[in-house]
Scaffold this motif. Structure first.
Motif, PDB file in Angstrom:
ATOM      1  N   VAL A 204       0.807  -1.203   0.079  1.00 32.42           N
ATOM      2  CA  VAL A 204      -0.039  -0.061   0.008  1.00 32.42           C
ATOM      3  C   VAL A 204       0.973   1.149  -0.041  1.00 32.42           C
ATOM      4  N   ASP A 205       0.344   2.402  -0.372  1.00 27.82           N
ATOM      5  CA  ASP A 205       1.097   3.623  -0.628  1.00 27.82           C
ATOM      6  C   ASP A 205       0.944   4.609   0.496  1.00 27.82           C
ATOM      7  N   GLN A 206       1.394   5.698   0.390  1.00 29.27           N
ATOM      8  CA  GLN A 206       1.440   6.585   1.633  1.00 29.27           C
ATOM      9  C   GLN A 206       0.146   6.932   1.931  1.00 29.27           C
ATOM     10  N   TYR A 207      -1.114   6.596   1.129  1.00 26.49           N
ATOM     11  CA  TYR A 207      -2.301   7.068   1.419  1.00 26.49           C
ATOM     12  C   TYR A 207      -3.281   5.986   1.937  1.00 26.49           C
ATOM     13  N   GLY A 208      -2.404   4.771   2.049  1.00 28.76           N
ATOM     14  CA  GLY A 208      -3.131   3.773   2.622  1.00 28.76           C
ATOM     15  C   GLY A 208      -3.896   2.855   1.549  1.00 28.76           C
ATOM     16  N   ALA A 209      -3.567   3.113   0.279  1.00 32.20           N
ATOM     17  CA  ALA A 209      -4.373   2.595  -0.769  1.00 32.20           C
ATOM     18  C   ALA A 209      -3.501   1.300  -1.550  1.00 32.20           C
ATOM     19  N   PRO A 210      -4.208   0.165  -1.775  1.00 25.79           N
ATOM     20  CA  PRO A 210      -3.469  -0.864  -2.433  1.00 25.79           C
ATOM     21  C   PRO A 210      -2.875  -0.636  -3.581  1.00 25.79           C
ATOM     22  N   ARG A 211      -1.626  -0.833  -3.913  1.00 18.07           N
ATOM     23  CA  ARG A 211      -0.863  -0.510  -5.284  1.00 18.07           C
ATOM     24  C   ARG A 211      -0.363  -1.776  -5.898  1.00 18.07           C
ATOM     25  N   VAL A 212      -0.051  -2.667  -5.348  1.00 20.11           N
ATOM     26  CA  VAL A 212       0.480  -4.077  -5.745  1.00 20.11           C
ATOM     27  C   VAL A 212       0.121  -5.258  -5.217  1.00 20.11           C
ATOM     28  N   ARG A 213      -0.272  -6.197  -6.253  1.00 25.25           N
ATOM     29  CA  ARG A 213      -0.634  -7.502  -5.576  1.00 25.25           C
ATOM     30  C   ARG A 213       0.622  -8.394  -5.745  1.00 25.25           C
ATOM     31  N   CYS A 214       1.130  -8.864  -4.339  1.00 23.19           N
ATOM     32  CA  CYS A 214       2.577  -9.480  -4.404  1.00 23.19           C
ATOM     33  C   CYS A 214       2.330 -10.790  -5.292  1.00 23.19           C
ATOM     34  N   ALA A 215       1.164 -11.745  -5.241  1.00 22.46           N
ATOM     35  CA  ALA A 215       1.097 -12.881  -5.733  1.00 22.46           C
ATOM     36  C   ALA A 215       1.398 -12.872  -7.186  1.00 22.46           C
ATOM     37  N   GLY A 216       1.160 -11.794  -7.831  1.00 25.29           N
ATOM     38  CA  GLY A 216       1.340 -11.730  -9.299  1.00 25.29           C
ATOM     39  C   GLY A 216       2.135 -10.642  -9.702  1.00 25.29           C
ATOM     40  N   GLY A 217       2.634  -9.838  -9.032  1.00 24.67           N
ATOM     41  CA  GLY A 217       3.142  -8.594  -9.315  1.00 24.67           C
ATOM     42  C   GLY A 217       2.345  -7.638  -9.867  1.00 24.67           C
ATOM     43  N   ASN A 218       1.120  -7.894  -9.765  1.00 35.13           N
ATOM     44  CA  ASN A 218       0.144  -6.702 -10.623  1.00 35.13           C
ATOM     45  C   ASN A 218      -0.035  -5.502  -9.843  1.00 35.13           C
ATOM     46  N   PRO A 219       0.090  -4.213 -10.761  1.00 35.45           N
ATOM     47  CA  PRO A 219      -0.284  -2.898 -10.314  1.00 35.45           C
ATOM     48  C   PRO A 219      -1.875  -2.964  -9.993  1.00 35.45           C
ATOM     49  N   LEU A 220      -1.949  -2.083  -9.030  1.00 30.87           N
ATOM     50  CA  LEU A 220      -3.436  -2.169  -8.658  1.00 30.87           C
ATOM     51  C   LEU A 220      -3.724  -0.343  -8.498  1.00 30.87           C
ATOM     52  N   LYS A 221      -5.139  -0.174  -8.860  1.00 30.68           N
ATOM     53  CA  LYS A 221      -5.717   1.238  -8.748  1.00 30.68           C
ATOM     54  C   LYS A 221      -7.077   0.979  -8.299  1.00 30.68           C
ATOM     55  N   PRO A 222      -7.695   2.251  -7.732  1.00 32.91           N
ATOM     56  CA  PRO A 222      -9.102   2.174  -7.184  1.00 32.91           C
ATOM     57  C   PRO A 222      -9.952   1.557  -8.110  1.00 32.91           C
ATOM     58  N   PRO A 223     -11.284   0.938  -8.057  1.00 35.15           N
ATOM     59  CA  PRO A 223     -11.897   0.400  -8.680  1.00 35.15           C
ATOM     60  C   PRO A 223     -12.782   1.084  -9.621  1.00 35.15           C
ATOM     61  N   VAL A 224     -13.359   0.785 -10.486  1.00 35.20           N
ATOM     62  CA  VAL A 224     -14.390   1.392 -11.609  1.00 35.20           C
ATOM     63  C   VAL A 224     -15.855   0.808 -11.382  1.00 35.20           C
ATOM     64  N   ALA A 225     -16.676   1.597 -11.147  1.00 36.72           N
ATOM     65  CA  ALA A 225     -18.024   1.074 -11.054  1.00 36.72           C
ATOM     66  C   ALA A 225     -18.681   0.493 -12.227  1.00 36.72           C
ATOM     67  N   ALA A 226     -19.235  -0.645 -12.165  1.00 35.38           N
ATOM     68  CA  ALA A 226     -19.911  -1.205 -13.617  1.00 35.38           C
ATOM     69  C   ALA A 226     -21.044  -0.506 -13.803  1.00 35.38           C
ATOM     70  N   GLU A 227     -21.206  -0.086 -15.184  1.00 28.09           N
ATOM     71  CA  GLU A 227     -22.439   0.473 -15.884  1.00 28.09           C
ATOM     72  C   GLU A 227     -23.324  -0.389 -16.295  1.00 28.09           C
ATOM     73  N   GLN A 228     -22.896  -1.918 -16.379  1.00 26.20           N
ATOM     74  CA  GLN A 228     -23.655  -2.610 -16.920  1.00 26.20           C
ATOM     75  C   GLN A 228     -23.967  -4.069 -15.856  1.00 26.20           C
ATOM     76  N   ALA A 229     -24.549  -5.008 -16.365  1.00 24.82           N
ATOM     77  CA  ALA A 229     -24.868  -6.031 -15.552  1.00 24.82           C
ATOM     78  C   ALA A 229     -23.432  -6.576 -15.290  1.00 24.82           C
ATOM     79  N   VAL A 230     -23.294  -7.259 -14.093  1.00 28.61           N
ATOM     80  CA  VAL A 230     -21.671  -7.893 -13.551  1.00 28.61           C
ATOM     81  C   VAL A 230     -21.922  -9.421 -13.362  1.00 28.61           C
TER      82      VAL A 230
END
Length: 430
Positions: free
Chosen positions: A168-194
């Motif tokens: 997590v970064d200095q603002y407490g937000a997740p930035r990297v998932r360690c299991a796959g080295g994937n960069p992370l960002k805040p989510p985006v809402a679905a505009e359609q069915a999920v």
């Protein structure tokens, strides 16, 4: 205990949705990938850099309320500074940051795509990773993940299982998932069915998924929960646990109650037109600070008080008007300086002492005539102290004893009969 301040953002997870608004419409479904703790996920950037961690019982999470329209679920959004949002083990890291740096350094294509997905410059990857804090999630969390596809970062919506190791970064937000080295960002809402994809883990429920938004200010120390014994740990930002300590002041909440009390939440007012949940939910928090701006005009109110001190200014001229007062001492005028009135005018002009005429006797009063004082112009005290020649001339007349015998002519012998009484004795004595 003080309430934990969280927000509620609307994210539609129903089969049919239109921004959780009043109208619903059929639409192509959007995928929501469920990612268990150890799964690398599709097209990972690197091998797993997560350290094995002991399993722990997830804390209870209260279900989120339904959206106002009833068409979806309102996901709860918590600030990245919330105490107990993350967990960890005392003085043990959940991710190997240095391994993550090395793996990306060996593949420039993936490093370039990683920087793209993280929103940073490729040259800043080592510094970026070393500035993150190693923790684990204590709740199922909605994020935007990135896969490495065709040499680029491809974003997707995902839910990370409780216990997932993240940075997590200095603002407490997740930035990297360690299991796959994937960069992370805040989510985006679905505009359609999920539609969910992936392996669903026991206990997963869509209405218990949380969204983490960046804190409004830098978080220097994260207050996390020790997953081994449930105690509090203060972990400085940018560390791997080597500087862990017990907080001097414990958070005003029990670690197991962080996600249960909905009364500690505040509504974000629902989703925006695009249905964005927590990713844009923090935006309303940013305009809040400008609210104090109206308080700034209040200080100008004291400005009218500034003219008030000017009121004493009229008092200054008063002393200046009072200055003539000290000139009053010029009034004293000694009447003694007045020329003697018992001398005839002729004697003052000629300077020769002449005995007074017989008819001058009635005009020889001792008191001076006040007229001479009013005839001349006002003289200062200095003139009175230093009399002019005209004033001094009568002075020889004050010695009539010596001059009287010599000044009397022979043909005026009968004159001594008219001499005043005070001079006659002196003449006979001579």
């Amino acid at each position: 205990m003080r309430p934990l301040f969280t927000a509620i953002a609307v994210l539609c997870v129903g089969s049919v949705a239109a921004g959780c608004g009043g109208e619903s419409r059929a639409a192509d479904p959007e995928e929501l990938l469920l990612q268990p703790i150890a799964a690398q996920g599709p097209d990972p950037f690197t091998a797993s850099t997560a350290f094995p961690a002991p399993a722990f019982a997830p804390p209870p999470v209260t279900a989120a309320p339904r959206s106002p329209s009833g068409a979806g679920t309102a996901l709860r959004t918590l600030s990245g500074s919330t105490p107990g949002l993350y967990g960890g083990t005392q003085q043990i890291a959940s991710c190997d940051v240095e391994a993550q740096v090395r793996l990306l350094a060996t593949d420039q294509d993936k490093a370039r795509a990683f920087a793209e997905g993280a929103g940073i410059d490729q040259a800043d990857i080592p510094q970026f990773l070393r500035g993150l804090t190693s923790v684990v999630l204590r709740s199922d969390t909605r994020v935007t993940g990135n896969a490495f596809r065709d040499g680029k970062a491809a974003g997707y919506q995902a839910v990370l299982q409780t216990g997932t190791a993240v940075l997590v970064d200095q603002y407490g937000a997740p930035r990297v998932r360690c299991a796959g080295g994937n960069p992370l960002k805040p989510p985006v809402a679905a505009e359609q069915a999920v539609v969910t994809k992936g392996d669903q883990w026991p206990g997963y429920r869509a209405d218990r998924v949380l969204v983490i938004k960046p804190a409004g200010q830098v978080v220097n120390n994260l207050l996390i929960v020790n997953t081994a014994d449930g105690t509090w740990i203060e972990r400085p930002a940018g560390t791997d646990g080597e500087e862990d300590a017990r907080p001097e002041v414990l958070p005003p909440v029990d670690p197991d109650e962080v996600f249960t009390d909905l009364t500690r939440t505040e509504s974000s007012g629902g989703a925006g037109p695009d249905g964005t949940p927590s990713a844009q939910a923090p935006a309303p928090d940013l305009p809040a600070p400008p609210a104090p701006t109206p308080d700034i005009p209040a200080p100008p109110a004291p400005t009218p008080d500034i003219p008030a001190p000017a009121a004493p200014t009229p008092d200054v001229p008063a002393p200046q008007n009072a200055v003539p007062a000290p000139q009053a001492p010029a009034e004293p005028r000694d009447p003694v300086d007045a020329p003697p009135a018992d001398l005839p005018q002729g004697s003052q002009d000629q300077g020769v002492p002449v005995p007074p005429a017989p008819d001058a006797e009635p005009q020889a009063p001792v008191e001076p005539d006040p007229v001479p004082r009013s005839e001349g112009t006002f003289r200062p005290a200095a003139d009175d102290l230093a009399p002019g020649p005209d004033d001094v001339a009568p002075a020889p007349a004050a010695v009539p004893d010596d001059v009287a015998p010599a000044a009397v002519p022979d043909d005026v012998a009968p004159a001594p009969v008219a001499v005043p009484d005070d001079i006659a004795p002196d003449t006979h004595q001579g």
